[in-house]
Design an enzyme around this catalytic site. Structure first.
Site, PDB file in Angstrom:
ATOM      1  N   GLU A  35     -40.794  -8.083  41.535  1.00 30.04           N
ATOM      2  CA  GLU A  35     -39.821  -8.479  40.508  1.00 30.04           C
ATOM      3  C   GLU A  35     -40.075  -9.898  40.010  1.00 30.04           C
ATOM      4  O   GLU A  35     -39.926 -10.181  38.832  1.00 30.04           O
ATOM      5  CB  GLU A  35     -38.389  -8.342  41.027  1.00 30.04           C
ATOM      6  CG  GLU A  35     -37.948  -6.895  41.236  1.00 30.04           C
ATOM      7  CD  GLU A  35     -37.921  -6.059  39.956  1.00 30.04           C
ATOM      8  OE1 GLU A  35     -37.932  -6.620  38.851  1.00 30.04           O
ATOM      9  OE2 GLU A  35     -37.904  -4.819  40.075  1.00 30.04           O
ATOM     10  N   TYR A 118     -30.497 -11.504  38.326  1.00 25.39           N
ATOM     11  CA  TYR A 118     -31.385 -10.375  38.084  1.00 25.39           C
ATOM     12  C   TYR A 118     -32.115  -9.971  39.371  1.00 25.39           C
ATOM     13  O   TYR A 118     -32.100  -8.800  39.776  1.00 25.39           O
ATOM     14  CB  TYR A 118     -32.419 -10.689  36.971  1.00 25.39           C
ATOM     15  CG  TYR A 118     -33.472  -9.609  36.919  1.00 25.39           C
ATOM     16  CD1 TYR A 118     -33.190  -8.391  36.316  1.00 25.39           C
ATOM     17  CD2 TYR A 118     -34.707  -9.777  37.550  1.00 25.39           C
ATOM     18  CE1 TYR A 118     -34.113  -7.360  36.328  1.00 25.39           C
ATOM     19  CE2 TYR A 118     -35.635  -8.753  37.569  1.00 25.39           C
ATOM     20  CZ  TYR A 118     -35.337  -7.542  36.958  1.00 25.39           C
ATOM     21  OH  TYR A 118     -36.249  -6.533  36.997  1.00 25.39           O
ATOM     22  N   ASP A 136     -32.418  -7.281  32.817  1.00 20.81           N
ATOM     23  CA  ASP A 136     -33.495  -8.123  32.275  1.00 20.81           C
ATOM     24  C   ASP A 136     -33.597  -7.890  30.769  1.00 20.81           C
ATOM     25  O   ASP A 136     -32.717  -7.260  30.166  1.00 20.81           O
ATOM     26  CB  ASP A 136     -34.824  -7.824  32.999  1.00 20.81           C
ATOM     27  CG  ASP A 136     -35.403  -6.463  32.615  1.00 20.81           C
ATOM     28  OD1 ASP A 136     -34.688  -5.664  31.965  1.00 20.81           O
ATOM     29  OD2 ASP A 136     -36.572  -6.197  32.963  1.00 20.81           O
TER      30      ASP A 136
HETATM   31  N1  ADE Z   1     -39.911  -4.721  35.054  1.00 18.88           N
HETATM   32  C1  ADE Z   1     -39.064  -5.397  35.835  1.00 18.88           C
HETATM   33  N2  ADE Z   1     -38.814  -4.753  36.981  1.00 18.88           N
HETATM   34  C2  ADE Z   1     -39.549  -3.619  36.935  1.00 18.88           C
HETATM   35  C3  ADE Z   1     -39.743  -2.547  37.821  1.00 18.88           C
HETATM   36  N3  ADE Z   1     -39.151  -2.521  38.986  1.00 18.88           N
HETATM   37  N4  ADE Z   1     -40.565  -1.562  37.433  1.00 18.88           N
HETATM   38  C4  ADE Z   1     -41.186  -1.623  36.235  1.00 18.88           C
HETATM   39  N5  ADE Z   1     -41.050  -2.598  35.370  1.00 18.88           N
HETATM   40  C5  ADE Z   1     -40.242  -3.591  35.709  1.00 18.88           C
END
Ligand code: ADE
Length: 358
Positions: A35, A118, A136
């Site tokens: 993340e 987040y 996000d």
């Molecule tokens: N963008 C942010 N978190 C994500 C996730 N867990 N899988 C794919 N794209 C992402």
């Protein structure tokens, strides 16, 4: 009105979720690393960074005790290096205060360095099944469109209000899948650049922007402040097979990373030679190099460069510079991607380029 999205979204996710390395297992460590990386760059670009990072540092304890240069090297090319320093601080706290196991508690996650709403929501929901949102840019785009909302998604108040709304519709059994489904939909259907694929969208049936024909207008983002432009002159100082690098100060932009020596402004050959002599070095030849540009969040560097070959000398005081074999730089020293264009002249590759086919 948002309750109606939960079921169709989860069914869609069951059939369309991409197979991604951080979805293989949902350990909080892997979720956290992915993340934070995903806040920096695209999914495709993150994959090789993620694989290498968790191979080198497979758990919180390994991250907690990793030497700084090695850590920054693993992050090289991702940018925002303070994020990985904060990760190390958080790893040290998890190791010392929580016996190496991430707390299954949203507030405790939130209290760790570098973990905001987040990330706490993502780790909490995906790794621990906690019913908290992970909103996000993808989620803000999807929901602005579903609601046909013209509110500025860069405003904290708008984001907080969205988090409150999402929180109410997170299903008890699948909070992690629900959050990832919203993110995934934003990433591959309700896309940020280019045409939204409304024909494939499980939320098309209730999307107000679609009904009103305003999908392309949303979300609204107020124009950001313009970036400051800085002129810099980058030097490749060669002494035999070795090239000069130096460590940047421990504070400010790119703190603690290594860099090619560089100077403020666009300097002439004579000015560069003068400076090189002032550093106590003896230039033999100078060659101008092509210009390059690098964009940071608040600054843009417009660079010119020179390759300067130096007489080989024994003296020790070299104004903080040290001369090392180019390959050693590529392997050991974290050099920000801003210098990638000039690293090419040393036959080495930095940052994301390291993972691309050569
Ligand atoms: N963008 C942010 N978190 C994500 C996730 N867990 N899988 C794919 N794209 C992402």
């Amino acid at each position: 009105m948002l309750e109606q999205i939960t079921e169709p979204l989860l069914s869609w996710y069951d059939g369309h979720a991409r197979v991604l390395p951080w979805r293989e297992d949902h350990s909080p460590y892997r979720v956290w690393v992915s993340e934070i990386m995903l806040q920096q760059t695209r999914v495709e670009a993150v994959k090789p960074f993620f694989e290498r990072f968790v191979k080198a540092l497979p758990d919180v304890q390994a991250l907690a005790r990793c030497p700084e240069d090695e850590l920054l090297k693993l992050w090289e090319g991702l940018g925002y290096y303070n994020r990985v320093r904060n990760m190390q601080k958080a790893a040290q706290i998890v190791t010392e205060e929580y016996d190496g196991a991430f707390p299954a508690d949203y507030e405790k996650l939130l209290a760790l360095p570098g973990i905001g709403h987040y990330t706490a929501g993502a780790i909490g929901s995906i790794a621990f099944g906690i019913r908290m949102p992970a909103v996000d840019g993808n989620v803000l785009r999807v929901l602005s469109r579903v609601k046909a909302s013209y509110e500025d998604i860069l405003k904290q108040s708008v984001k907080t209000a969205m988090e409150q709304e999402v929180k109410k519709i997170i299903p008890a059994g699948r909070p992690g899948d629900f959050n990832q489904a919203l993110i995934e939909l934003g990433a591959i259907v309700c896309v940020p650049n280019g045409k939204a694929r409304c024909g494939e969208c499980p939320l098309a049936f209730c999307c107000r922007a679609k009904a009103e024909g305003i999908v392309d207008e949303l979300p609204k983002k107020k124009a950001k402040k313009e970036r400051r432009v800085e002129a810099r002159t980058v030097l490749i100082l060669r002494e035999g097979d070795r090239v000069a690098i130096r460590k940047r100060p421990s504070r400010g932009l790119l703190a603690g990373l290594y860099e090619l020596p560089n100077l403020t402004g666009h300097l002439s050959e004579d000015e560069v030679l003068e400076q090189v002599r002032q550093w106590g070095l003896s230039p033999l030849r100078i060659l101008p190099l092509a210009g390059a540009k690098h964009i940071f969040s608040h600054v843009e560097w417009q660079m010119t460069g020179y390759a300067v070959s130096l007489e080989e000398t024994e003296h020790m005081d070299r104004s903080g510079m040290f001369f090392i074999d180019a390959k050693e730089t590529e392997e050991k020293y974290p050099v920000p991607a801003a210098f990638a264009a000039y690293a090419g002249y040393m036959d080495i590759v930095l940052g994301q380029g390291r993972y691309e086919e050569r």
